[in-house]
Design a protein around this motif. Structure first.
Motif, PDB file in Angstrom:
ATOM      1  N   ILE A 136      30.779  49.904  45.557  1.00  0.00           N
ATOM      2  CA  ILE A 136      30.093  48.676  45.149  1.00  0.00           C
ATOM      3  C   ILE A 136      28.730  48.629  45.830  1.00  0.00           C
ATOM      4  O   ILE A 136      28.615  48.888  47.032  1.00  0.00           O
ATOM      5  N   ASP A 137      27.697  48.322  45.073  1.00  0.00           N
ATOM      6  CA  ASP A 137      26.364  48.201  45.648  1.00  0.00           C
ATOM      7  C   ASP A 137      25.755  46.853  45.239  1.00  0.00           C
ATOM      8  O   ASP A 137      26.089  46.293  44.194  1.00  0.00           O
ATOM      9  N   TYR A 138      24.891  46.369  46.093  1.00  0.00           N
ATOM     10  CA  TYR A 138      24.229  45.078  45.858  1.00  0.00           C
ATOM     11  C   TYR A 138      22.733  45.328  45.868  1.00  0.00           C
ATOM     12  O   TYR A 138      22.125  45.610  46.894  1.00  0.00           O
TER      13      TYR A 138
ATOM     14  N   GLY B 251      27.012  45.603  41.450  1.00  0.00           N
ATOM     15  CA  GLY B 251      27.407  46.647  40.509  1.00  0.00           C
ATOM     16  C   GLY B 251      28.360  47.604  41.193  1.00  0.00           C
ATOM     17  O   GLY B 251      28.471  47.636  42.424  1.00  0.00           O
ATOM     18  N   PHE B 252      29.062  48.376  40.405  1.00  0.00           N
ATOM     19  CA  PHE B 252      29.995  49.345  40.992  1.00  0.00           C
ATOM     20  C   PHE B 252      30.098  50.555  40.078  1.00  0.00           C
ATOM     21  O   PHE B 252      29.715  50.519  38.902  1.00  0.00           O
ATOM     22  N   HIS B 253      30.610  51.626  40.622  1.00  0.00           N
ATOM     23  CA  HIS B 253      30.940  52.789  39.810  1.00  0.00           C
ATOM     24  C   HIS B 253      32.141  53.500  40.424  1.00  0.00           C
ATOM     25  O   HIS B 253      32.439  53.335  41.614  1.00  0.00           O
ATOM     26  N   LEU B 254      32.824  54.258  39.592  1.00  0.00           N
ATOM     27  CA  LEU B 254      33.974  55.030  40.062  1.00  0.00           C
ATOM     28  C   LEU B 254      33.493  56.260  40.829  1.00  0.00           C
ATOM     29  O   LEU B 254      32.488  56.870  40.482  1.00  0.00           O
ATOM     30  N   ASN B 255      34.229  56.600  41.841  1.00  0.00           N
ATOM     31  CA  ASN B 255      33.954  57.831  42.566  1.00  0.00           C
ATOM     32  C   ASN B 255      34.646  58.974  41.830  1.00  0.00           C
ATOM     33  O   ASN B 255      35.864  59.142  41.905  1.00  0.00           O
TER      34      ASN B 255
ATOM     35  N   MET C 289      38.643  46.792  38.502  1.00  0.00           N
ATOM     36  CA  MET C 289      37.652  46.617  39.568  1.00  0.00           C
ATOM     37  C   MET C 289      36.590  45.594  39.165  1.00  0.00           C
ATOM     38  O   MET C 289      36.145  44.802  39.996  1.00  0.00           O
ATOM     39  N   GLN C 290      36.205  45.601  37.909  1.00  0.00           N
ATOM     40  CA  GLN C 290      35.222  44.629  37.432  1.00  0.00           C
ATOM     41  C   GLN C 290      35.763  43.210  37.557  1.00  0.00           C
ATOM     42  O   GLN C 290      35.045  42.291  37.975  1.00  0.00           O
ATOM     43  N   ALA C 291      37.040  43.043  37.211  1.00  0.00           N
ATOM     44  CA  ALA C 291      37.657  41.718  37.311  1.00  0.00           C
ATOM     45  C   ALA C 291      37.740  41.256  38.766  1.00  0.00           C
ATOM     46  O   ALA C 291      37.476  40.084  39.073  1.00  0.00           O
ATOM     47  N   ILE C 292      38.082  42.172  39.668  1.00  0.00           N
ATOM     48  CA  ILE C 292      38.155  41.816  41.093  1.00  0.00           C
ATOM     49  C   ILE C 292      36.777  41.474  41.630  1.00  0.00           C
ATOM     50  O   ILE C 292      36.600  40.510  42.391  1.00  0.00           O
ATOM     51  N   MET C 293      35.770  42.258  41.248  1.00  0.00           N
ATOM     52  CA  MET C 293      34.410  42.010  41.728  1.00  0.00           C
ATOM     53  C   MET C 293      33.888  40.664  41.210  1.00  0.00           C
ATOM     54  O   MET C 293      33.216  39.923  41.933  1.00  0.00           O
TER      55      MET C 293
ATOM     56  N   TYR D 232      35.761  38.090  40.441  1.00  0.00           N
ATOM     57  CA  TYR D 232      36.569  37.044  41.082  1.00  0.00           C
ATOM     58  C   TYR D 232      36.101  36.786  42.500  1.00  0.00           C
ATOM     59  O   TYR D 232      36.030  35.646  42.964  1.00  0.00           O
ATOM     60  N   GLN D 233      35.792  37.877  43.231  1.00  0.00           N
ATOM     61  CA  GLN D 233      35.402  37.762  44.641  1.00  0.00           C
ATOM     62  C   GLN D 233      33.907  38.036  44.826  1.00  0.00           C
ATOM     63  O   GLN D 233      33.499  38.574  45.859  1.00  0.00           O
ATOM     64  N   GLY D 234      33.091  37.670  43.855  1.00  0.00           N
ATOM     65  CA  GLY D 234      31.669  37.994  43.898  1.00  0.00           C
ATOM     66  C   GLY D 234      30.964  37.481  45.141  1.00  0.00           C
ATOM     67  O   GLY D 234      30.139  38.184  45.735  1.00  0.00           O
ATOM     68  N   ASP D 235      31.274  36.252  45.577  1.00  0.00           N
ATOM     69  CA  ASP D 235      30.606  35.688  46.751  1.00  0.00           C
ATOM     70  C   ASP D 235      30.891  36.522  48.000  1.00  0.00           C
ATOM     71  O   ASP D 235      30.007  36.693  48.849  1.00  0.00           O
ATOM     72  N   TYR D 236      32.106  37.038  48.103  1.00  0.00           N
ATOM     73  CA  TYR D 236      32.461  37.831  49.284  1.00  0.00           C
ATOM     74  C   TYR D 236      31.720  39.162  49.300  1.00  0.00           C
ATOM     75  O   TYR D 236      31.235  39.603  50.345  1.00  0.00           O
ATOM     76  N   PHE D 237      31.617  39.818  48.160  1.00  0.00           N
ATOM     77  CA  PHE D 237      31.003  41.155  48.108  1.00  0.00           C
ATOM     78  C   PHE D 237      29.499  41.127  48.380  1.00  0.00           C
ATOM     79  O   PHE D 237      28.907  42.176  48.621  1.00  0.00           O
TER      80      PHE D 237
END
Length: 488
Positions: free
Chosen positions: A280-282, A288-292, A355-359, A361-366
């Motif tokens: 995950i990068d900000y 945004g995020f990508h799979l490794n 992962m998109q759904a989790i990100m 949901y927890q956007g403020d934390y990330f």
């Protein structure tokens, strides 16, 4: 009763081979995915690496954020305090969980120096033992565990030697040899409990200073009070000042509670690396995020085998039985290869969706990693957002890791139950644990906060939580009770 036949019509759900394959692939973390692909290529000759697509993917990954690996943090029980607080460490804390249940645990051979037991047996030849005593010494050493402790009674060892050799061996003979073993290197080896281990090391000190003598008195006469941190009782019993007791305790804390762990054959655990599955990068105010997918080659069906199958299909009339069997084999392998390729694509899509759904949901934390911004979230919440089954979310979150701008975390870390504060708002248990940790870190170590005091502190912050719940959260954080947190 007469036997009869009949027909029964019923509906029954069955997983197709591709569904089973997808379920297993979902559980595999990135660290094991490359090996799984290699195994499939070796078992299916129709499957091969798509070099052009793989090269293109590698070029795209070069522009992505750098992937870091992290070491699993292990509890530091290599000190007296750690030993006293963690004598029975749960097995789950000693294992890395970046693996799937279907993975094979294959050990890699490596060379090493003399083991702990070899080191002890070498010293037997340096002692003035008779043949009988040397035999007893080897039996005693064989019963010492990897930490350096003798966990068996002398009586049982004497009985075992008598039964094995046919000679009568007394308890006194074993005790005499044990005393010689306890004088061996490393200091403290052969002790039957922690108290004896510490005393052996203290009595072997080169300079028996006043602090060492006080340390011996603390362990010899006040070990129970010392282990329970009742320092005031220890000082009164020994008639020493607080400064003298503090100096003696400092001497004790420098001792090794596990003398055998310093050797290659001991119980020292190797650091294990964690490879993130998501990054995950900000950037510019956007998450945004990508799979490794580093190390995962792109796959395709071999053109040679595809041409072979087309050739067999056009000449069915003049084929021999061997050619028909070969055509059936190639067709089966092509179908299996296509299933595997589709399953990998479906795996990537499912992982990205979750992962998109989790990100989201927890956007403020990330954004900044503030634990107080973590929302209560369970598997069902993500299942409802993605339209997937709860079991699928569970498989995705199992043994997966996420790299953020502030560290690497297990995907399960972001799932937590919720509680209500005095205002009726739902807050994550992570927030409560964070407050507990901060309060305990800032406490006066000479008078640590009890669970009752922590309940009052949380109540002042509008968190009405029972004492047993506070104790549960404290244990989950790996924090001992107030009595064991007390220091001089």
């Amino acid at each position: 009763m007469a036997i009869s036949q009949g027909m029964l019509l019923k509906l029954q759900q069955k997983l197709s081979p591709m569904q089973i394959q997808l379920v297993k692939l979902l559980e595999i973390p990135t660290a094991q995915m490359e090996q799984r692909i290699k195994e499939e290529i070796e078992s299916n000759p129709v499957l091969e690496v798509d070099e052009e697509a793989t090269l293109q993917k590698e070029k795209e990954q070069e522009a992505e954020p750098q992937i870091n690996s992290a070491q699993d943090e292990q509890p530091d029980d290599g000190t007296i305090e750690g030993y006293l607080l963690n004598e029975d460490i749960p097995a789950y804390k000693l294992q890395a969980n970046n693996y799937s249940d279907d993975d094979k645990r294959e050990s890699v051979p490596y060379s090493e120096a003399a083991s702990f037991y070899e080191h002890l047996e070498e010293q037997v030849g340096l002692c003035d033992f008779t043949d009988s005593q040397a035999l007893i010494a080897k039996y005693v050493i064989g019963n010492i565990d990897e930490d350096g402790y003798l966990r068996r009674d002398v009586e049982n060892i004497a009985d075992d030697i008598s039964f094995a050799t046919g000679k009568n061996v007394t308890d006194d003979e074993v005790n005499k040899v044990l005393e010689a073993v306890q004088r061996m290197d490393p200091p403290g080896v052969g002790a039957r409990d922690l108290r004896e281990c510490l005393l052996l090391q203290l009595r072997k000190a080169r300079k028996p200073t006043a602090d060492v003598q006080n340390a011996i008195a603390v362990i010899d006469t006040c070990f129970d009070d010392f282990s329970k941190r009742h320092y005031d009782k220890v000082a009164r019993k020994l008639g020493i000042s607080e400064d003298e007791l503090k100096a003696a305790v400092d001497v004790i804390l420098r001792l090794n509670p596990k003398p055998g762990s310093a050797y290659s054959g001991g119980a020292a655990r190797q650091a294990q690396h964690v490879i993130p599955d998501f990054i995950i990068d900000y950037d510019n105010g956007e998450l945004g995020f990508h799979l490794n997918q580093r190390g995962e080659p792109e796959l395709k069906i071999s053109g040679e085998y595809a041409s072979m199958l087309r050739e067999y299909s056009t000449n069915k009339a003049n084929q021999s039985q061997e050619q028909k069997d070969a055509a059936a084999f190639v067709k089966d392998k092509i179908k299996s290869a296509q299933w595997f390729i589709d399953a990998i694509k479906q795996r990537r899509n499912t992982l990205s969706l979750v992962m998109q759904a989790i990100m989201d949901y927890q956007g403020d934390y990330f954004v900044d990693g503030d634990e107080t911004k973590l929302k209560p979230m369970v598997l069902k919440d993500i299942a409802e957002r993605t339209g997937l089954d709860v079991s699928t979310i569970s498989r995705v979150s199992n043994s997966k890791y996420v790299q953020t701008t502030f560290g690497i975390f297990p995907l399960k870390y972001f799932f937590s139950e919720g509680i209500q504060n005095a205002d009726g708002d739902d807050v994550s248990t992570r927030e409560v644990k964070s407050i507990l940790r901060e309060a305990i870190e800032a406490e006066d170590k000479r008078a640590p906060l009890t669970d009752e005091k922590l309940v009052e502190l949380l109540s002042q912050k509008s968190y009405n939580i029972a004492r047993r719940t506070v104790a549960k959260y404290r244990e989950q954080l790996g924090i001992p009770v107030a009595r064991l947190r007390k220091t001089l």
